[in-house]
Write an enzyme that holds these catalytic residues in place. Sequence first.
Site, PDB file in Angstrom:
ATOM      1  N   ASN A  61       0.659  -1.237   0.007  1.00  0.00           N
ATOM      2  CA  ASN A  61      -0.108  -0.166   0.163  1.00  0.00           C
ATOM      3  C   ASN A  61       0.876   1.229   0.088  1.00  0.00           C
ATOM      4  O   ASN A  61       1.955   1.246   0.415  1.00  0.00           O
ATOM      5  CB  ASN A  61      -0.965  -0.022   1.225  1.00  0.00           C
ATOM      6  CG  ASN A  61      -1.972  -1.075   1.041  1.00  0.00           C
ATOM      7  OD1 ASN A  61      -2.418  -1.332   0.018  1.00  0.00           O
ATOM      8  ND2 ASN A  61      -2.254  -1.764   2.238  1.00  0.00           N
ATOM      9  N   CYS A  62      -0.052   2.300  -0.459  1.00  0.00           N
ATOM     10  CA  CYS A  62       0.756   3.762  -0.571  1.00  0.00           C
ATOM     11  C   CYS A  62       1.474   3.897   0.929  1.00  0.00           C
ATOM     12  O   CYS A  62       0.949   3.678   1.825  1.00  0.00           O
ATOM     13  CB  CYS A  62      -0.156   4.695  -0.769  1.00  0.00           C
ATOM     14  SG  CYS A  62       0.368   6.253  -1.036  1.00  0.00           S
ATOM     15  N   PRO A  63       2.660   4.513   1.158  1.00  0.00           N
ATOM     16  CA  PRO A  63       3.586   4.965  -0.043  1.00  0.00           C
ATOM     17  C   PRO A  63       4.557   3.810  -0.543  1.00  0.00           C
ATOM     18  O   PRO A  63       5.572   4.290  -1.123  1.00  0.00           O
ATOM     19  CB  PRO A  63       4.085   6.326   0.627  1.00  0.00           C
ATOM     20  CG  PRO A  63       4.548   5.497   2.096  1.00  0.00           C
ATOM     21  CD  PRO A  63       3.256   4.825   2.394  1.00  0.00           C
ATOM     22  N   ASP A  91      -1.749  -0.896  -5.813  1.00  0.00           N
ATOM     23  CA  ASP A  91      -2.544   0.210  -5.134  1.00  0.00           C
ATOM     24  C   ASP A  91      -2.989   1.430  -6.127  1.00  0.00           C
ATOM     25  O   ASP A  91      -2.056   1.828  -6.810  1.00  0.00           O
ATOM     26  CB  ASP A  91      -1.497   0.934  -4.051  1.00  0.00           C
ATOM     27  CG  ASP A  91      -1.876   1.967  -3.341  1.00  0.00           C
ATOM     28  OD1 ASP A  91      -2.871   2.022  -2.877  1.00  0.00           O
ATOM     29  OD2 ASP A  91      -1.204   3.005  -3.108  1.00  0.00           O
TER      30      ASP A  91
END
Length: 79
Positions: A17-19, A44
């Site tokens: 997932n981000c980042p 993502d």
Amino acid sequence: MTDALAHDTELDAAGLNCPLPLLKAKMALNKMSSGQVLKVIATDAGSQRDFRTFARLAGHELLHEEDNAGTYRYWLRKA
């Protein structure tokens, strides 16, 4: 699909997932020479915005991007 697009290094950031996809891409680019191409695979959805912005701000060239059923692929040429 354009999987045959030439690249020097491939980074599989699927499931992250981000980042994290962007951070891992930055670390990979740091190890590469200017002009080399990094292919990134991510899942993502926020990565689309992240990679476009990152390429513009960092001076790298986003050669191509694609979205295939929630799997995103990016080809970045290092500045």
